[in-house]
Scaffold this active site. Structure first.
Site, PDB file in Angstrom:
ATOM      1  N   THR A  88      64.147 -34.582  47.690  1.00 32.49           N
ATOM      2  CA  THR A  88      65.071 -35.032  49.086  1.00 32.49           C
ATOM      3  C   THR A  88      64.395 -35.369  50.107  1.00 32.49           C
ATOM      4  OG1 THR A  88      66.350 -33.156  47.979  1.00 32.49           O
ATOM      5  CG2 THR A  88      66.789 -33.741  50.508  1.00 32.49           C
ATOM      6  N   SER A 215      59.325 -35.900  42.421  1.00 33.53           N
ATOM      7  CA  SER A 215      59.547 -34.545  42.813  1.00 33.53           C
ATOM      8  C   SER A 215      58.844 -33.760  41.685  1.00 33.53           C
ATOM      9  CB  SER A 215      60.935 -34.190  42.848  1.00 33.53           C
ATOM     10  OG  SER A 215      61.081 -32.849  43.185  1.00 33.53           O
ATOM     11  N   HIS A 217      59.139 -30.542  40.803  1.00 32.64           N
ATOM     12  CA  HIS A 217      59.888 -29.634  39.596  1.00 32.64           C
ATOM     13  C   HIS A 217      61.012 -30.221  38.438  1.00 32.64           C
ATOM     14  CE1 HIS A 217      64.260 -29.530  41.151  1.00 32.64           C
ATOM     15  NE2 HIS A 217      63.912 -30.177  42.341  1.00 32.64           N
ATOM     16  N   CYS A 341      72.894 -30.430  40.335  1.00 33.64           N
ATOM     17  CA  CYS A 341      71.549 -30.012  41.078  1.00 33.64           C
ATOM     18  C   CYS A 341      71.884 -29.212  42.150  1.00 33.64           C
ATOM     19  CB  CYS A 341      70.714 -31.264  41.468  1.00 33.64           C
ATOM     20  SG  CYS A 341      70.989 -32.559  40.341  1.00 33.64           S
TER      21      CYS A 341
HETATM   22  N1  PLP Z   1      66.805 -37.759  43.274  1.00 35.91           N
HETATM   23  C1  PLP Z   1      67.135 -37.630  42.277  1.00 35.91           C
HETATM   24  C2  PLP Z   1      67.458 -38.716  41.578  1.00 35.91           C
HETATM   25  C3  PLP Z   1      67.324 -36.189  41.559  1.00 35.91           C
HETATM   26  O1  PLP Z   1      67.707 -36.118  40.557  1.00 35.91           O
HETATM   27  C4  PLP Z   1      67.069 -35.209  42.729  1.00 35.91           C
HETATM   28  C5  PLP Z   1      67.290 -33.762  42.085  1.00 35.91           C
HETATM   29  O2  PLP Z   1      68.034 -33.387  41.314  1.00 35.91           O
HETATM   30  C6  PLP Z   1      66.602 -35.565  43.797  1.00 35.91           C
HETATM   31  C7  PLP Z   1      66.341 -36.764  44.293  1.00 35.91           C
HETATM   32  C8  PLP Z   1      66.162 -34.258  44.887  1.00 35.91           C
HETATM   33  O3  PLP Z   1      64.901 -33.706  44.405  1.00 35.91           O
HETATM   34  P1  PLP Z   1      64.402 -32.379  44.991  1.00 35.91           P
HETATM   35  O4  PLP Z   1      65.342 -31.176  44.019  1.00 35.91           O
HETATM   36  O5  PLP Z   1      63.062 -32.103  44.580  1.00 35.91           O
HETATM   37  O6  PLP Z   1      64.820 -32.228  46.367  1.00 35.91           O
END
Ligand code: PLP
Length: 401
Positions: A88, A215, A217, A341
């Site tokens: 994010t 990212s 995780h 998510c």
């Molecule tokens: N972008 C995409 C395509 C994602 O699937 C996600 C998480 O689900 C993110 C960004 C955000 O990543 P984070 O969970 O590390 O903030």
């Protein structure tokens, strides 16, 4: 809790699930990653800005990790990698950081209607600040037409941000083609590769990408750590101000254990990518073929498009996805309804809506995302249980078809 010898991961029961098919939401930390991180949680705890031995040791780990991630992304210039706290944040920094730095050139951004909220909400915030944003549509298979991008470009366009792989459907955008269009017009190009990195090949230099988000995780690394690739020469307005870490692009004492972890996770992903992709692809195709062949009223969303090998988004006629997710959960099978998510998000999927799916199809969509934990027997078990659950739910809670 340590993984016992010969057992690479915590098994399902210990996590409260026997079968985990939600790898797009998150992944467990690989024990090899945890092992790489451990020295930096304990003895080697120094602040990389400190001048003493412990500081230098932390600094060395930071720069080695940066070099590893840079190499895996396809660049020899390690200073093109900025470590941040999440996918994010990487998306926010890429979009807000560049558009704020280049606003003298123009204030128009192009993105798509199916991006992750980390991109969409950043664009929406910039719109409130006087920027204008074009949201490119997708077709019924979740695919983008590069000609739509060409048509949307204006003299004041400063940034194009298009994701590589969609987190809900796994659909892959034609990255090389759209990046080339942006480059031809001298417009910065960012891609959110959070879901694709380590699963399919990706090379920032070959693709001509200016900014790219990954990212930790999602790749069996720790949560709360990520990286943004920023091509040398691209200016960024830092969103976090302070001590000038990350060459002034992201202030804050670096999370060394997590950074070491994300580098090791990325290394393992790429090292094992080919074999894993093949193995998981076969399992996904078997799961998908047997569900759509064995249960009536199932649509595979994005099936005609190039897709990630491990993601399957299915709409079940006459089913409420939350109910099916709960029923599968009771059987020890973890999947997501649409995009899960974001905690407590019961909004109908903006991705499936953009693909022109009916309200019922959106309502009845389930995402299976396979990964390192998935075994043949897991798929057998889902195929054994799912038809019965779907039939039962359709009988007991009929939704207008
Ligand atoms: N972008 C995409 C395509 C994602 O699937 C996600 C998480 O689900 C993110 C960004 C955000 O990543 P984070 O969970 O590390 O903030």
């Amino acid at each position: 809790m340590r993984a016992a010898a010969g057992r690479p991961f915590l098994q399902g029961g210990e996590m409260g699930h026997h079968i985990y098919l939600d790898h797009n939401a998150t992944t467990p930390v690989d024990p090899r990653v945890r092992e790489a991180m451990e020295p930096y949680l304990e003895g080697a705890f120094g602040n990389p800005s400190a001048a003493h031995r412990l500081g230098r040791q932390a600094k060395a780990a930071l720069e080695e990790s940066r070099e590893v991630v840079a190499g895996l992304l396809g660049t020899t210039d390690k200073d093109e990698v900025v470590f941040v706290s999440s996918g994010t944040e990487a998306d926010n920094l890429a979009i807000a950081g560049t558009t704020l730095a280049y606003q003298d050139r123009g204030r128009h951004i192009i993105t798509s209607a199916v991006e992750h909220p980390a991109v969409l909400e950043t664009c929406a915030a910039l719109e409130k600040g006087g920027f204008s944003v074009t949201y490119l549509p997708v077709d019924g298979q979740g695919m983008l037409d590069p000609q739509d991008l060409r048509r949307a470009i204006r003299p004041d366009t400063v940034l194009v941000s298009l994701m590589h792989a969609n987190n809900e459907t796994g659909v892959l955008f034609p990255l090389a083609e759209v990046a080339a269009i942006a480059r031809e017009q001298g417009i910065l190009f960012h891609t959110d590769a959070v879901q694709s990195f380590g699963k399919i090949s990706l090379h920032v230099r070959h693709l001509g990408i200016d900014l790219l988000s990954i990212s930790g995780h999602k790749i069996y690394g720790p949560k709360g750590v990520a990286a943004l690739y920023v091509r040398r020469g691209v200016r960024l307005y830092p969103l976090l101000q302070g001590g000038g870490q990350e060459r002034g692009r992201r202030a804050g004492t670096e999370n060394i254990p997590a950074i070491v972890g994300v580098a090791e996770a990325a290394r393992l992903m790429l090292f094992e990518m080919t074999g894993e992709a093949e193995r998981i692809h076969k399992l996904r195709d078997r799961l998908e073929a047997n569900i759509s062949g064995g249960i009536e009223g199932v649509t595979v969303n994005g099936q005609q498009s190039p897709r990630l090998p491990h993601t399957s988004n299915l709409s079940f006629d006459g089913i409420e996805s939350q109910t099916l997710v709960a029923a599968l959960d009771l059987e020890g099978i973890a999947v997501s309804a649409g995009s899960a998510c974001h905690v407590g998000n019961l909004q109908p999927s903006h991705v499936l809506r953009a693909m022109g799916r009916t309200a019922d199809e959106v309502e009845g969509s389930i995402r299976f995302s396979l990964g390192r934990l998935t075994r043949e027997g897991d798929i057998d078990r889902v195929l054994e249980i799912l038809p019965r659950l779907v039939a039962g739910l359709r009988e007991n809670a009929p939704v207008a078809r």
